[in-house]
Design an enzyme around this catalytic site. Sequence first.
Site, mmCIF file in Angstrom:
data_model
loop_
_atom_site.group_PDB
_atom_site.id
_atom_site.type_symbol
_atom_site.label_atom_id
_atom_site.label_comp_id
_atom_site.label_asym_id
_atom_site.label_seq_id
_atom_site.Cartn_x
_atom_site.Cartn_y
_atom_site.Cartn_z
ATOM 1 C CG LEU A 12 -13.178 19.695 -16.908
ATOM 2 C CD1 LEU A 12 -14.426 19.049 -17.291
ATOM 3 C CD2 LEU A 12 -11.917 18.936 -17.620
ATOM 4 C CB CYS A 13 -11.181 24.287 -20.724
ATOM 5 S SG CYS A 13 -10.970 25.730 -21.907
ATOM 6 N N PRO A 14 -12.715 26.648 -18.939
ATOM 7 C CG PRO A 14 -13.281 29.061 -18.823
ATOM 8 C CD PRO A 14 -13.653 27.386 -18.968
ATOM 9 C CG ASP A 39 -8.371 20.928 -19.164
ATOM 10 O OD1 ASP A 39 -8.241 20.166 -20.198
ATOM 11 O OD2 ASP A 39 -8.939 22.066 -19.497
#
Length: 80
Positions: A12-14, A39
């Site tokens: 997931l981000c980042p 993502d």
Amino acid sequence: MARATLDARRLLCPLPVIRTQERVKGLAPGDVLEVTCTDPGALHDIPAWCRLNGHRIASTADGADYELVITVVVGGAASS
């Protein structure tokens, strides 16, 4: 021109952007990096990172099982 891959699925981000940045450091200008991720935010984040660092997006595509494939062409700022 070399081709490389990066498996950023289930991150997931980042993290997809961070892993892309780390992988690009080992590539030369003109090399191609194919990033596979899950993502959906990476469709915005990786191109934005590329614009800031002198790379370009060659293509984006939907893969199997909600995977996204983003193809990055390394620019002159490969050490970014």
